[in-house]
Design a protein around this motif. Structure first.
Motif, PDB file in Angstrom:
ATOM      1  N   GLY A   1       2.942   9.032  -9.176  1.00 40.80           N
ATOM      2  CA  GLY A   1       3.538   8.014 -10.033  1.00 40.80           C
ATOM      3  C   GLY A   1       3.077   6.609  -9.702  1.00 40.80           C
ATOM      4  N   LYS A   2       3.612   5.667 -10.448  1.00 35.34           N
ATOM      5  CA  LYS A   2       3.238   4.258 -10.335  1.00 35.34           C
ATOM      6  C   LYS A   2       4.223   3.523  -9.430  1.00 35.34           C
ATOM      7  CE  LYS A   2       0.112   5.065 -13.427  1.00 35.34           C
ATOM      8  NZ  LYS A   2       0.119   6.500 -13.277  1.00 35.34           N
TER       9      LYS A   2
ATOM     10  N   ALA B   1       4.176  -4.537 -14.310  1.00 31.92           N
ATOM     11  CA  ALA B   1       4.955  -5.668 -13.805  1.00 31.92           C
ATOM     12  C   ALA B   1       4.916  -5.783 -12.280  1.00 31.92           C
ATOM     13  CB  ALA B   1       6.409  -5.538 -14.272  1.00 31.92           C
ATOM     14  N   PHE B   2       4.330  -4.809 -11.599  1.00 33.34           N
ATOM     15  CA  PHE B   2       4.319  -4.821 -10.129  1.00 33.34           C
ATOM     16  C   PHE B   2       3.166  -5.682  -9.615  1.00 33.34           C
ATOM     17  CE2 PHE B   2       3.083  -3.038  -5.984  1.00 33.34           C
ATOM     18  CZ  PHE B   2       4.284  -3.213  -5.305  1.00 33.34           C
TER      19      PHE B   2
ATOM     20  N   PRO C   1       0.077   7.475  -5.787  1.00 35.62           N
ATOM     21  CA  PRO C   1       0.496   6.076  -5.903  1.00 35.62           C
ATOM     22  C   PRO C   1      -0.402   5.110  -5.130  1.00 35.62           C
ATOM     23  CG  PRO C   1       1.952   7.252  -4.413  1.00 35.62           C
ATOM     24  CD  PRO C   1       1.010   8.268  -4.986  1.00 35.62           C
TER      25      PRO C   1
ATOM     26  N   GLY D   1       6.409   0.561  -8.383  1.00 39.25           N
ATOM     27  CA  GLY D   1       7.152  -0.366  -9.219  1.00 39.25           C
ATOM     28  C   GLY D   1       7.851   0.330 -10.370  1.00 39.25           C
ATOM     29  N   ALA D   2       7.585   1.608 -10.536  1.00 39.85           N
ATOM     30  CA  ALA D   2       8.260   2.415 -11.564  1.00 39.85           C
ATOM     31  C   ALA D   2       8.829   3.648 -10.880  1.00 39.85           C
ATOM     32  CB  ALA D   2       7.307   2.773 -12.698  1.00 39.85           C
ATOM     33  N   GLU D   3       8.055   4.735 -10.809  1.00 37.59           N
ATOM     34  CA  GLU D   3       8.541   5.975 -10.192  1.00 37.59           C
ATOM     35  C   GLU D   3       8.530   5.942  -8.664  1.00 37.59           C
ATOM     36  OE1 GLU D   3       6.381   6.816 -14.032  1.00 37.59           O
ATOM     37  OE2 GLU D   3       5.723   5.952 -12.136  1.00 37.59           O
TER      38      GLU D   3
ATOM     39  N   ASP E   1       8.905   3.635  -5.129  1.00 37.62           N
ATOM     40  CA  ASP E   1       9.387   2.413  -4.488  1.00 37.62           C
ATOM     41  C   ASP E   1       8.283   1.799  -3.624  1.00 37.62           C
ATOM     42  OD1 ASP E   1      11.827   0.763  -3.490  1.00 37.62           O
ATOM     43  OD2 ASP E   1      10.873   1.521  -1.654  1.00 37.62           O
TER      44      ASP E   1
ATOM     45  N   SER F   1      -0.184   0.949 -10.137  1.00 36.43           N
ATOM     46  CA  SER F   1       0.900  -0.005 -10.312  1.00 36.43           C
ATOM     47  C   SER F   1       1.467  -0.029 -11.718  1.00 36.43           C
ATOM     48  CB  SER F   1       0.386  -1.419  -9.992  1.00 36.43           C
ATOM     49  OG  SER F   1      -0.143  -1.489  -8.699  1.00 36.43           O
ATOM     50  N   ASP F   2       2.787  -0.152 -11.788  1.00 32.46           N
ATOM     51  CA  ASP F   2       3.439  -0.495 -13.037  1.00 32.46           C
ATOM     52  C   ASP F   2       2.892  -1.870 -13.440  1.00 32.46           C
ATOM     53  OD1 ASP F   2       5.955  -0.032 -14.887  1.00 32.46           O
ATOM     54  OD2 ASP F   2       6.033  -2.132 -14.201  1.00 32.46           O
TER      55      ASP F   2
ATOM     56  N   ASP G   1      -2.780  11.439  -9.723  1.00 31.39           N
ATOM     57  CA  ASP G   1      -1.629  10.562  -9.998  1.00 31.39           C
ATOM     58  C   ASP G   1      -0.993  10.053  -8.703  1.00 31.39           C
ATOM     59  OD1 ASP G   1      -0.003   9.104 -11.748  1.00 31.39           O
ATOM     60  OD2 ASP G   1       1.533  10.670 -11.796  1.00 31.39           O
TER      61      ASP G   1
END
Length: 152
Positions: A51-52, A102-103, A142, A54-56, A58, A99-100, A140
């Motif tokens: 996952g990303k 916004a991160f 991080p 800033g989203a999935e 921490d 990264s999300d 996928d």
């Protein structure tokens, strides 16, 4: 103090070298340098997270995954160089953070790699670095870290 003793003092056991997920080798020796391929946060035979950030995922968890990546890189470098005690220091770290949008905390995430290398190598662990946000990483993951080490 040799590197084997330093790792023992820190209670760090290097993992087995992670098998490549595509057409490359984990590390290559060239002259007095060892270049590692990008290392994912794989431990115990599997990817620790997907996952990303800033989203999935921490950011603090991603920092610990970057630490795992750095230890995987050291293991790969040691295997290519003929043993961990042949590794003298760290020249450069390249860190990639899925990264999300916004991160913007990529440097803090990649500190997980930089800090453990600093603990292990002391002054010889000071290095140049890039910490880059990307849309997606292999499997996928991080985070992904590549390291250039110097040889003794």
């Amino acid at each position: 103090m040799n590197l084997t003793a330093r790792l023992e003092e820190l209670g760090i056991e290097l993992p087995a070298v992670v098998a490549p997920v595509a057409a490359y080798v984990p590390a290559v020796v060239h002259g007095d340098l060892v270049y590692t391929s990008g290392q994912l946060p794989i431990a115990g035979g599997g990817l620790l997270a997907t996952g990303k950030v800033g989203a999935e995922v921490d950011a603090d968890d991603a920092k610990s995954y970057a630490r795992t990546c750095a230890l995987n890189a050291l293991a790969a470098a040691a295997a290519a160089a003929g043993g961990v005690d042949r590794i003298a220091g760290v020249l450069r770290v390249g860190g990639f953070v899925a990264s999300d949008p916004a991160f913007s905390g990529q440097p803090g995430v990649i500190n997980g790699a930089s800090e453990v290398l600093g603990e292990i190598f002391g002054e010889a662990g000071a290095h140049a670095r890039a910490a880059v946000g990307v849309a997606v990483l292999p499997l996928d993951a991080p985070v992904e870290v590549e390291v250039t080490f110097t040889l003794a």
